[in-house]
Design an enzyme around this catalytic site. Structure first.
Site, PDB file in Angstrom:
ATOM      1  N   ASP A   1       2.383  -3.043  -8.973  1.00  0.00           N
ATOM      2  CA  ASP A   1       2.965  -3.968  -8.002  1.00  0.00           C
ATOM      3  C   ASP A   1       3.868  -3.149  -7.066  1.00  0.00           C
ATOM      4  OD1 ASP A   1       3.887  -6.396  -6.800  1.00  0.00           O
ATOM      5  OD2 ASP A   1       5.695  -6.240  -7.991  1.00  0.00           O
TER       6      ASP A   1
ATOM      7  N   THR B   1       2.752  -6.584  -1.248  1.00  0.00           N
ATOM      8  CA  THR B   1       3.862  -5.624  -1.140  1.00  0.00           C
ATOM      9  C   THR B   1       3.344  -4.212  -0.877  1.00  0.00           C
ATOM     10  OG1 THR B   1       3.837  -5.551  -3.547  1.00  0.00           O
ATOM     11  CG2 THR B   1       5.519  -6.897  -2.534  1.00  0.00           C
ATOM     12  N   THR B   2       2.225  -3.849  -1.534  1.00  0.00           N
ATOM     13  CA  THR B   2       1.637  -2.532  -1.280  1.00  0.00           C
ATOM     14  C   THR B   2       1.102  -2.482   0.150  1.00  0.00           C
ATOM     15  OG1 THR B   2       0.975  -2.491  -3.595  1.00  0.00           O
ATOM     16  CG2 THR B   2      -0.005  -0.838  -2.179  1.00  0.00           C
TER      17      THR B   2
ATOM     18  N   ASP C   1       3.406 -13.039  -9.140  1.00  0.00           N
ATOM     19  CA  ASP C   1       2.773 -12.891  -7.823  1.00  0.00           C
ATOM     20  C   ASP C   1       1.778 -14.020  -7.575  1.00  0.00           C
ATOM     21  OD1 ASP C   1       4.224 -10.623  -7.635  1.00  0.00           O
ATOM     22  OD2 ASP C   1       2.562  -9.230  -7.370  1.00  0.00           O
TER      23      ASP C   1
END
Length: 563
Positions: A64, A97-98, A394
């Site tokens: 994550d 997020t990545t 998530d």
């Protein structure tokens, strides 16, 4: 001559480090690219995991982006901005997020050659902002609404969004199993915005398939005293009393001094203490409640008293769990046992204590307001369960966003390729340098499908050429085509149910562009030195109190006070 005699102006404290100009900007860009490279390999269903070991000996395995960025102790001031956008993406939408870190790194990478060639950063910033506005408008245009569908249709659509998120996580192998669980949990809490209404409890042991969802509240059996085992462990339609007081025999708390003229009076004081606790317990029983929960301790006397009257009790229930029981059963937490009326008692269809692995769980199901759900996670290793919890968080965030915003776009790099094509086409209509900058922005967007291919071990150049050709078709039929992770070719992402909420993409592009523009607008970094006294103390302690230390303190070195 007079110009030469002018004294030098000292503006900043001695030892202040300043670096400015083009070299400083390129250095900041390089730092951000290094950070992006750290999380690059975690993108997508075939992304790798990172094992992070901290100074306390804790080990975290995660892919994550936000978790990795938090755990990396980044000290570079410009690179910290990427950590902030990963955190904001996580708190705002929960996933992507990545993606947001990768995009920001790629925008800066594309800007670097222009900066080195002497282009003014403000020109780049202006073009990037314009390109981001166009990209977001295009996403809104391409987004498909899931509004107006029946509950069953909506449920399956939301499960597809959750499965897309979970496919890139450690628990991706069981994504269908967990996706339906997440959707049921989110639908159970309805329009309630409080995420803590969905509890996630972790029980080591068993396998992932042993995880289950409770439509209500479940929490681990709390610390209990003698007499607990004699209490009934199952009730149908019980009344529930929630307390925030201690039910324990307490001696006088204050340093009280009591003067007795007759020794017999001592017994009456002891009896008074017993009468107070018995009076409290009696009132609890008279309220008609069959289950008594308290945030504070319920002592051995109270436990036995309740056991004799077939009442279940649990003390030291965590505040979070107590609030969730309150929300689910409709009860109100009481700070006194006086005047307990029916309106403040909660109720549920079934209460039971169930064994899960090595733990015993108190489970309240069939709650009237039903605005809570609890997911009990099972798995082999502790790190694995921790990562599963982050993955479910998530997915829960994504499903909530999809319910609220109800528009989805094709995943698998399809939307990125389509925006890239659209921006390249738009750039041709612009005269001047801006055309080059928007083209570079469009090229940066291709990093998502390229990285998906690289992480899966496919030939990225080959797949991207196929995608470009498909997206360039005038009929527009290729707009939904993305990377097919299973075959190494391209496929219609929308038809394959690789969906993500439009808000994830919009937020990611917005945040990445803002971060890139912010870093491009910095042309000087000033680093203040530590204060002299702090430096002196550190140096003195390092030298010790021996002769070396005395010699060091005696010398009037630079930055040291004369003694």
């Amino acid at each position: 001559m007079s110009a030469m005699l002018q004294p030098q102006i000292i503006l900043l404290k001695e030892g202040t480090d300043t670096s400015q100009g083009r070299a400083q900007l390129v250095s900041n860009i390089n730092a951000c690219m290094v950070v992006a490279d750290v999380v690059r390999t975690t993108l997508g269903p075939r992304g790798m995991d990172k094992l992070i070991h901290d100074d306390k000996g804790n080990t975290t395995i995660s892919n994550d982006g936000a978790t990795i960025m938090k755990l990396l102790d980044i000290v570079h001031p410009a690179a910290k901005i990427l950590v902030d956008i990963a955190k904001s993406q996580d708190s705002e939408v929960g996933d992507g997020t990545t993606t947001v870190v990768l995009l920001a790194g790629e925008f800066l990478k594309e800007a670097k050659p222009f900066i080195e060639d002497g282009v003014h950063p403000q020109n780049l910033i202006r073009s990037y902002r314009a390109a981001s506005y166009l990209a977001i408008e295009k996403i809104k245009e391409l987004a498909v609404s899931i509004e107006g569908k029946s509950l069953e249709e909506k449920r399956s659509l939301l499960a597809k969004c959750a499965a897309t998120t979970l496919s890139s996580k450690l628990i991706g192998g069981e994504k269908e199993f967990f996706a339906t669980m997440v959707v049921d949990a989110v639908l159970a809490i309805g329009n309630d915005d409080r995420l803590n209404m969905i509890g996630i409890k972790k029980v080591p042991g068993g396998n992932m398939r042993d995880s289950f969802l409770v439509n209500g509240v479940a929490f681990k059996k709390t610390f209990s005293y003698a007499g607990f085992e004699q209490q009934p462990k199952k009730f149908v339609n019980p009344k529930i009393l929630l307390l925030n007081i201690e039910l324990e025999l307490k001696s006088e708390k204050e340093n009280a001094e009591i003067r007795l003229s007759d020794p017999l009076q001592y017994q009456s004081i002891v009896d008074a203490e017993w009468n107070i606790i018995y009076d409290k317990l009696d009132k609890c029983v008279k309220s008609g409640a069959k289950i008594v929960l308290s945030r504070l301790a319920i002592g051995d006397l109270a436990t036995q008293y309740f056991a004799d009257r077939d009442i279940f009790c649990a003390g030291r229930v965590t505040e979070e769990d107590l609030h969730r029981v309150s929300a689910a059963t409709g009860g109100t937490v009481q700070t006194s046992v006086n005047n307990v009326i029916d309106e403040v008692l909660g109720s549920c269809e079934l209460f039971e204590e169930r064994q899960v692995g090595n733990e015993r769980f108190n489970i309240f199901s069939g709650c009237p307001s039903g605005q809570t759900a609890t997911i009990v996670l099972r798995g082999g290793a502790d790190q694995f369960i921790e990562e599963a919890e982050r993955s479910l968080h998530d997915a829960i965030m994504i499903v909530r966003r999809a319910m609220k915003n109800s528009t989805v776009v094709a995943g698998g790099g399809a939307i990125d390729m389509e925006i890239s094509r659209y921006l390249r086409q738009h750039a041709r209509t612009i005269a001047g340098k801006s055309q080059l900058f928007i083209n570079s922005y469009a090229k940066a967007l291709e990093v998502i499908p390229r990285q998906l291919c690289d992480n899966a071990g496919f030939d990225a150049t080959d797949v991207l050429n196929k995608l470009r050709q498909k997206h360039a078709l005038h009929s527009g039929e290729g707009a939904l085509y993305g990377v097919d992770i299973n075959t190494g070719g391209i496929a219609d992402s929308f038809a394959n149910f690789v969906w993500e909420p439009a808000v994830v993409k919009i937020n990611a592009i917005n945040a990445a562009t803002e971060a890139a523009c912010l870093i491009l607008s910095v042309d000087e970094t000033v680093k203040n030195p530590k204060s002299e006294s702090a430096q002196g103390e550190a140096a003195a302690s390092a030298m010790g109190r021996g002769r070396g230390g005395a010699a060091f303190r005696g010398g009037h070195g630079r930055g040291m006070r004369r003694r």
